[in-house]
Design a protein around this motif. Structure first.
Motif, PDB file in Angstrom:
ATOM      1  N   ILE A  30       5.056   1.523   9.505  1.00  0.00           N
ATOM      2  CA  ILE A  30       4.378   0.836   8.613  1.00  0.00           C
ATOM      3  C   ILE A  30       4.447   1.674   7.218  1.00  0.00           C
ATOM      4  CG2 ILE A  30       2.129  -0.318   8.124  1.00  0.00           C
ATOM      5  CD1 ILE A  30       2.281   0.336  11.505  1.00  0.00           C
ATOM      6  N   VAL A  31       5.239   1.124   6.453  1.00  0.00           N
ATOM      7  CA  VAL A  31       5.278   1.818   5.174  1.00  0.00           C
ATOM      8  C   VAL A  31       4.130   1.500   4.187  1.00  0.00           C
ATOM      9  CG1 VAL A  31       6.819   2.263   3.022  1.00  0.00           C
ATOM     10  CG2 VAL A  31       7.751   2.301   5.383  1.00  0.00           C
ATOM     11  N   MET A  32       3.407   2.284   3.610  1.00  0.00           N
ATOM     12  CA  MET A  32       2.008   1.958   2.792  1.00  0.00           C
ATOM     13  C   MET A  32       2.152   2.298   1.292  1.00  0.00           C
ATOM     14  SD  MET A  32       0.325   1.096   5.327  1.00  0.00           S
ATOM     15  CE  MET A  32      -1.462   0.965   4.796  1.00  0.00           C
ATOM     16  N   ASP A  33       3.380   2.380   0.843  1.00  0.00           N
ATOM     17  CA  ASP A  33       3.725   2.786  -0.510  1.00  0.00           C
ATOM     18  C   ASP A  33       3.167   1.682  -1.386  1.00  0.00           C
ATOM     19  OD1 ASP A  33       5.141   5.163   0.349  1.00  0.00           O
ATOM     20  OD2 ASP A  33       7.179   4.306  -0.226  1.00  0.00           O
ATOM     21  N   LYS A  34       3.270   0.513  -1.235  1.00  0.00           N
ATOM     22  CA  LYS A  34       2.865  -0.515  -2.251  1.00  0.00           C
ATOM     23  C   LYS A  34       1.415  -0.997  -1.841  1.00  0.00           C
ATOM     24  CE  LYS A  34       7.536  -1.313  -3.659  1.00  0.00           C
ATOM     25  NZ  LYS A  34       8.580  -2.484  -3.595  1.00  0.00           N
ATOM     26  N   ASN A  35       0.739  -0.400  -0.862  1.00  0.00           N
ATOM     27  CA  ASN A  35      -0.602  -1.094  -0.555  1.00  0.00           C
ATOM     28  C   ASN A  35      -1.698  -0.077  -0.303  1.00  0.00           C
ATOM     29  OD1 ASN A  35      -2.625  -3.004   0.389  1.00  0.00           O
ATOM     30  ND2 ASN A  35      -1.278  -3.871   1.713  1.00  0.00           N
ATOM     31  N   PRO A  36      -1.855   0.610  -1.664  1.00  0.00           N
ATOM     32  CA  PRO A  36      -2.910   1.646  -1.137  1.00  0.00           C
ATOM     33  C   PRO A  36      -4.515   1.238  -0.701  1.00  0.00           C
ATOM     34  CG  PRO A  36      -2.548   0.824  -3.635  1.00  0.00           C
ATOM     35  CD  PRO A  36      -1.707   0.411  -2.875  1.00  0.00           C
TER      36      PRO A  36
END
Length: 72
Positions: free
Chosen positions: A32-38
């Motif tokens: 789950i990549v969280m780069d665009k959902n801080p």
């Protein structure tokens, strides 16, 4: 059977190492990549009381009941 949920940020060396370790050992995981959902990342950190990435969740099924626990 155990699997893992791995919450990462792509610019984090520790996240990269965790993914590399799981991949090299053929351990099943969902990335789950969280780069665009801080905002969601902050909620996830608070929920698991783990305030850095990666956040690694062990998922196990026992008697058709899913159990999750934060392991790192």
């Amino acid at each position: 059977m155990k699997s893992y949920e791995v919450y990462i940020k792509t610019d984090c060396i520790f996240s990269k190492k965790a993914v590399e370790l799981l991949s090299n050992q053929n351990i099943p995981f969902v990335l789950i990549v969280m780069d665009k959902n801080p905002d969601y990342l902050e909620k996830t950190k608070d929920f698991w009381s783990h305030h850095t990435v990666p956040i690694i969740i062990e998922v196990s099924n026992q008697n058709e009941i899913e159990k999750k626990r934060c392991i790192g």
